[in-house]
Scaffold this motif. Structure first.
Motif, mmCIF file in Angstrom:
data_model
loop_
_atom_site.group_PDB
_atom_site.id
_atom_site.type_symbol
_atom_site.label_atom_id
_atom_site.label_comp_id
_atom_site.label_asym_id
_atom_site.label_seq_id
_atom_site.Cartn_x
_atom_site.Cartn_y
_atom_site.Cartn_z
ATOM 1 N N MET A 233 0.824 -1.201 0.000
ATOM 2 C CA MET A 233 0.000 0.000 0.000
ATOM 3 C C MET A 233 0.868 1.266 0.000
ATOM 4 S SD MET A 233 -2.980 1.322 0.143
ATOM 5 C CE MET A 233 -3.805 2.762 0.672
ATOM 6 N N LEU A 234 1.797 1.380 0.963
ATOM 7 C CA LEU A 234 2.668 2.547 1.045
ATOM 8 C C LEU A 234 3.574 2.634 -0.183
ATOM 9 C CD1 LEU A 234 3.632 4.983 2.639
ATOM 10 C CD2 LEU A 234 5.243 3.484 3.824
ATOM 11 N N GLU A 235 4.031 1.479 -0.660
ATOM 12 C CA GLU A 235 4.882 1.450 -1.843
ATOM 13 C C GLU A 235 4.155 2.019 -3.053
ATOM 14 O OE1 GLU A 235 6.971 -1.905 -4.622
ATOM 15 O OE2 GLU A 235 6.990 -2.236 -2.450
ATOM 16 N N ASN A 236 2.882 1.695 -3.197
ATOM 17 C CA ASN A 236 2.085 2.219 -4.310
ATOM 18 C C ASN A 236 1.909 3.732 -4.209
ATOM 19 O OD1 ASN A 236 1.773 -0.342 -5.381
ATOM 20 N ND2 ASN A 236 -0.141 -0.706 -4.287
ATOM 21 N N VAL A 237 1.704 4.218 -2.996
ATOM 22 C CA VAL A 237 1.549 5.659 -2.791
ATOM 23 C C VAL A 237 2.846 6.380 -3.139
ATOM 24 C CG1 VAL A 237 1.178 7.456 -1.049
ATOM 25 C CG2 VAL A 237 -0.259 5.415 -1.044
ATOM 26 N N ILE A 238 3.978 5.831 -2.693
ATOM 27 C CA ILE A 238 5.278 6.437 -2.986
ATOM 28 C C ILE A 238 5.530 6.456 -4.490
ATOM 29 C CG2 ILE A 238 7.767 6.109 -2.759
ATOM 30 C CD1 ILE A 238 7.217 5.149 0.117
#
Length: 109
Positions: free
Chosen positions: A1-6
Motif C-alpha cells: 500500500m505505502l509502496e504504491n503511494v510512494i
C-alpha cells in the motif's frame, strides 16, 4: 500500500523536477542572450558568463534531485549502476561549473 503511494507521488515529482531544470536552462539562456544583445547595443560589459553558469548550476541541482528521487524506484543492481553513473556525471558537471564560476570571480577582481 505505502509502496504504491510512494510510486504514485514520485511519478509526479520526478518529471516536475526534470521540467524545472529544463525551465531554468531555458530562462537562464534567454536572459544571458538578452544581456549579450544589450551589451552589444550599449557597449557596457556585463557578467553574462557568470549568470549563465549560475543558472546552469541551479538547473543541474534540479536534475540531480530528480535522479536522487529515482533511486527510490530502483529494482535491480543494473538500474542502480546506471543511475549512479548519471548522478556522478551530473555532480562532476556541477563541480566544473562552480569551479569555472570561481575562476571568473577571481579574474574579475
Amino acid at each position: 500500500m505505502l509502496e504504491n503511494v510512494i510510486e504514485w507521488v514520485l511519478s509526479f515529482l520526478i518529471p516536475l523536477c526534470e521540467m524545472m531544470g529544463i525551465f531554468v536552462v531555458g530562462v537562464s539562456s534567454a536572459a544571458a542572450f538578452g544581456r549579450y544583445l544589450k551589451g552589444l547595443v550599449t557597449g557596457k560589459p556585463s557578467d553574462i558568463k557568470f549568470r549563465l553558469a549560475n543558472g546552469l548550476a541551479l538547473s543541474l541541482e534540479f536534475k540531480m534531485a530528480a535522479e536522487i528521487l529515482k533511486t527510490v524506484l530502483v529494482r535491480d543492481l543494473k538500474e542502480l549502476t546506471v543511475l549512479g553513473a548519471v548522478i556522478a556525471l551530473r555532480a562532476l558537471l556541477s563541480f566544473l561549473i562552480h569551479f569555472e564560476m570561481k575562476q571568473n570571480e577571481h579574474t574579475a577582481e
